[in-house]
Design a protein around this motif. Structure first.
Motif, short mmCIF file in Angstrom:
data_model
loop_
_atom_site.label_atom_id
_atom_site.label_comp_id
_atom_site.label_asym_id
_atom_site.label_seq_id
_atom_site.Cartn_x
_atom_site.Cartn_y
_atom_site.Cartn_z
N PRO A 1 -33.47 7.51 3.04
CA PRO A 1 -34.81 7.19 3.56
C PRO A 1 -34.99 7.76 4.96
N TYR B 1 -35.06 9.25 -0.63
CA TYR B 1 -35.18 7.86 -0.21
C TYR B 1 -34.41 6.91 -1.11
N PRO C 1 -32.12 4.34 -2.67
CA PRO C 1 -31.06 3.42 -2.28
C PRO C 1 -29.87 3.59 -3.23
N LEU D 1 -33.16 1.31 -8.51
CA LEU D 1 -34.44 0.70 -8.14
C LEU D 1 -35.46 0.88 -9.26
N TYR E 1 -38.94 1.96 4.50
CA TYR E 1 -37.65 2.65 4.63
C TYR E 1 -36.57 1.71 5.17
N LEU F 1 -35.33 -0.38 2.29
CA LEU F 1 -34.47 0.41 1.40
C LEU F 1 -33.09 0.59 2.03
N ASP G 1 -28.89 -1.04 1.10
CA ASP G 1 -27.63 -0.30 1.02
C ASP G 1 -26.47 -1.08 1.66
N SER H 1 -38.85 -3.92 -7.40
CA SER H 1 -39.90 -3.97 -6.39
C SER H 1 -41.25 -4.20 -7.04
N LEU I 1 -42.20 5.24 -2.86
CA LEU I 1 -41.48 4.24 -3.65
C LEU I 1 -41.09 4.82 -5.02
N ALA J 1 -38.18 7.01 -4.60
CA ALA J 1 -36.97 6.22 -4.40
C ALA J 1 -36.47 5.65 -5.73
#
Ligand code: TXA
Ligand code: MG
Length: 354
Positions: free
Chosen positions: A152, A238, A240, A244, A306, A309, A313, A322, A338, A341
């Motif tokens: 991110p 981005y 993670p 996600l 960000y 996210l 981690d 999400s 998003l 990501a």
């Protein structure tokens, strides 16, 4: 090499440190600095070796061009072939600010900076620290977001240090950024201006000023084989460490579904995370729940995306769910990031988007 970290505020700029940062840039070194969107990793845009260093520090593919940052209008003409009338109108309205425009490049800009392209992306940021640093350098600072490629974008100096602290010369800590998502990119190398990356300045705001503006087709249909025109938009980004997924639909259904998924994961021995809002957070009893902001103030969601996210981690979660954020103004930009990501993983639980 350990980066020197210098802290300052926009109201009290440390002139001596800025002068040193400018010298580092002139000598071909790298300095990370705040802008109103995200932190940038700066190098002299006119020095091919500096651009190569930027790619190396980020681990970025060398076909992904850099944005050249300027701090005065007069700096634009020397680096481009021409500036279309419509671009002049946008510059007048939105510069300095979170807008990047793409033009045919002049010979002054090395191909190393533009990832081999004959066009150049130019931005005039409004952050006073960024402006001071650019003016203290050659006046042209190539700056991608100051994150390791794929992570991110950084919204604090601590994020920059995490990713690049050992790879660059200096980090200017100006506190958390304002907007939190990268600038809107508008391409002026075609007949009709095209948005290559949505940002704080929305398509509607651009259309209001210019009339005909289009969205890059590669952004509208991410699953099709139309490639986004901005090379950087084709990469997974981005992301993670955990898997996600975005859950969309009517709010009550979304909450029910996420709670169900988290229970199922727990039954399988998996810990899950949830990205919730102030409006919904109390309705998630299980899992590691993080608040991204308030739907009533959508800029908070953009600002914290960000950071949230990155925070996941640090947690032992293997899945993250999400809510979706199709908010009125920045929804396009928030969902663009998003979705990237999430690797475009969406679970629709019926009904229209929230
Ligand atoms: O807000 C921002 O724009 C931040 C701050 C630091 O200014 N910078 C930023 O840079 O987001 P970066 O490198 O992370 O993203 C630049 C994007 C990439 O997707 C790249 O492919 C695209 O701009 N780009 C740059 N030059 C281009 C060009 N000539 N044609 C098409 N896309 C271009
Ligand atoms: Mg970036």
């Amino acid at each position: 090499m350990k980066a020197e970290i210098v802290a300052m505020t926009a109201e009290a700029i440390d002139k001596e440190a800025i002068a040193r940062g400018g010298e580092i840039l002139k000598r071909g070194g790298l300095v990370a600095f705040p802008t109103e969107t995200v932190y940038g990793l700066g190098g002299n845009a006119l020095d091919p070796m500096a651009s190569k260093k930027i790619y190396a520090a980020k681990g970025r593919p060398s076909d992904n061009p850099l944005i050249v940052h300027i701090a005065e209008m007069e700096a634009l003409a020397p680096i481009v072939k021409s500036v279309p009338e419509k671009a002049k109108i946008l510059a007048k309205k939105f510069w300095p600010g979170p807008l990047t425009m793409i033009f045919e490049k002049s010979d002054l800009v090395p191909l190393e900076t533009t990832g081999g392209l004959e066009s150049v992306a130019v931005r005039f940021p409004s952050d006073p620290i960024a402006a001071a640093l650019i003016l203290a350098s050659s006046g042209y600072v190539a700056a991608p977001s100051a994150n390791t490629s794929g992570r991110p974008s950084p919204t604090t100096a601590q994020h920059v240090e995490e990713d690049l602290g050992d790879a660059i010369d200096m980090i200017i800590d100006g506190g958390p950024v304002g907007i939190g998502l990268e600038s809107t990119i508008v391409d002026f190398t075609e007949e009709v201006p095209v948005v290559l990356r949505p940002g704080y300045i929305s398509l509607e705001m651009l259309q209001e000023v210019l009339g005909d503006v289009r969205m890059d087709k590669g952004l509208i249909k991410p699953d099709s084989n139309i490639r986004p025109k901005a090379p950087g938009m084709k990469y997974r980004h981005y992301a993670p460490k955990a898997d996600l997924a975005i859950v969309e639909g009517p709010t009550e259904e979304v909450i029910k579904a996420i709670n169900q998924f988290v229970k199922e994961d727990a039954a399988n021995g998996l810990q899950s995370g949830i990205i919730a809002t102030e409006e919904t957070i109390s309705q998630y009893p299980d899992g590691i729940v993080k608040c991204i902001g308030s739907r009533a103030a959508e800029e908070t969601i953009a600002h914290n995306l960000y950071e949230v996210l990155r925070e996941f981690d640090q947690c032992q979660v293997s899945k993250i769910y999400s809510e979706a954020f199709y908010t009125p103004k920045m929804g396009q930009a928030i969902m663009n990031r998003l979705l990237k990501a999430a690797g475009h993983k969406i679970i629709n639980v019926g009904g229209s988007n929230q």
